[in-house]
Scaffold this active site. Structure first.
Site, PDB file in Angstrom:
ATOM      1  N   CYS A 162      -0.714  15.226  -5.867  1.00  0.00           N
ATOM      2  CA  CYS A 162      -1.188  14.519  -7.061  1.00  0.00           C
ATOM      3  C   CYS A 162      -2.301  13.541  -6.693  1.00  0.00           C
ATOM      4  O   CYS A 162      -2.203  12.814  -5.708  1.00  0.00           O
ATOM      5  CB  CYS A 162      -0.018  13.752  -7.701  1.00  0.00           C
ATOM      6  SG  CYS A 162      -0.495  12.744  -9.108  1.00  0.00           S
ATOM      7  N   HIS A 212      -1.251  15.530 -14.774  1.00  0.00           N
ATOM      8  CA  HIS A 212      -2.684  15.243 -14.915  1.00  0.00           C
ATOM      9  C   HIS A 212      -3.253  15.835 -16.207  1.00  0.00           C
ATOM     10  O   HIS A 212      -4.197  15.293 -16.770  1.00  0.00           O
ATOM     11  CB  HIS A 212      -3.456  15.750 -13.688  1.00  0.00           C
ATOM     12  CG  HIS A 212      -3.325  17.221 -13.455  1.00  0.00           C
ATOM     13  ND1 HIS A 212      -2.372  17.767 -12.632  1.00  0.00           N
ATOM     14  CD2 HIS A 212      -4.008  18.243 -13.978  1.00  0.00           C
ATOM     15  CE1 HIS A 212      -2.490  19.086 -12.633  1.00  0.00           C
ATOM     16  NE2 HIS A 212      -3.479  19.391 -13.453  1.00  0.00           N
ATOM     17  N   LYS A 246       0.856  -1.187   0.000  1.00  0.00           N
ATOM     18  CA  LYS A 246       0.000   0.000   0.000  1.00  0.00           C
ATOM     19  C   LYS A 246       0.891   1.236   0.000  1.00  0.00           C
ATOM     20  O   LYS A 246       1.821   1.327   0.806  1.00  0.00           O
ATOM     21  CB  LYS A 246      -0.892   0.008   1.245  1.00  0.00           C
ATOM     22  CG  LYS A 246      -1.908   1.133   1.248  1.00  0.00           C
ATOM     23  CD  LYS A 246      -2.653   1.309   2.559  1.00  0.00           C
ATOM     24  CE  LYS A 246      -3.257   0.048   3.075  1.00  0.00           C
ATOM     25  NZ  LYS A 246      -4.037   0.254   4.315  1.00  0.00           N
ATOM     26  N   CYS A 259       2.024  17.103  -7.127  1.00  0.00           N
ATOM     27  CA  CYS A 259       1.569  17.301  -8.502  1.00  0.00           C
ATOM     28  C   CYS A 259       2.665  17.987  -9.309  1.00  0.00           C
ATOM     29  O   CYS A 259       3.266  18.946  -8.849  1.00  0.00           O
ATOM     30  CB  CYS A 259       0.305  18.178  -8.498  1.00  0.00           C
ATOM     31  SG  CYS A 259      -0.280  18.668 -10.136  1.00  0.00           S
ATOM     32  N   CYS A 296      -3.744  11.934  -9.636  1.00  0.00           N
ATOM     33  CA  CYS A 296      -3.869  11.133 -10.859  1.00  0.00           C
ATOM     34  C   CYS A 296      -2.845   9.997 -10.905  1.00  0.00           C
ATOM     35  O   CYS A 296      -2.938   9.138 -11.760  1.00  0.00           O
ATOM     36  CB  CYS A 296      -3.701  12.016 -12.096  1.00  0.00           C
ATOM     37  SG  CYS A 296      -2.003  12.554 -12.437  1.00  0.00           S
TER      38      CYS A 296
HETATM   39  S1  FES Z   1      -2.822  15.556 -10.139  1.00  0.00           S
HETATM   40 FE1  FES Z   1      -1.315  14.146 -10.752  1.00  0.00          FE
HETATM   41  S2  FES Z   1       0.161  15.380 -11.683  1.00  0.00           S
HETATM   42 FE2  FES Z   1      -1.346  16.772 -11.052  1.00  0.00          FE
END
Ligand code: FES
Length: 107
Positions: free
Chosen positions: A71, A86, A54, A82, A73
């Site tokens: 982040c 994304h 995890k 981030c 994504c």
């Molecule tokens: S939310 Fe993943 S790079 Fe921005």
């Protein structure tokens, strides 16, 4: 239009029956082959810390400072932060994910 170019009622019924039958067989085959334990579901995490059971990150609020951008994504090269990846992910997939931004209220 000549009579030979039109479908009779019987031909239409046959075509619809064959189509519905083929769809039903397809659904049955899909359900037989693709049971919960055998189907591969898409993963969110493609390559980060795959040796860990995890992936967890924890930060103390006092250490965040005035603003932190995390982040969501799972495509950032600076994960858990981030890096803007994304945008490419959203463009390629039609998804709509974006970062989690934590910031101090402006006084
Ligand atoms: S939310 Fe993943 S790079 Fe921005």
């Amino acid at each position: 239009m000549s009579a030979s170019n039109t479908l009779s009622k019987a031909e239409i019924i046959t075509a619809v029956s064959v189509s519905v039958g083929a769809a039903a067989v397809g659904i049955l085959i899909y359900r037989t082959i693709c049971k919960k334990d055998t189907c591969v579901k898409p993963k969110v995490n493609l390559d980060l810390q795959k040796d860990n059971p995890k992936v967890v990150h924890a930060f103390d609020i006092e250490d965040i400072g005035d603003k932190a951008v995390y982040c969501r994504c799972w495509r950032s090269k600076k994960f858990p932060y981030c890096d803007g990846a994304h945008a490419k992910h959203n463009q390629e997939t039609g998804d709509n994910v974006g970062p989690l931004i934590i910031k101090r209220k402006e006084a």
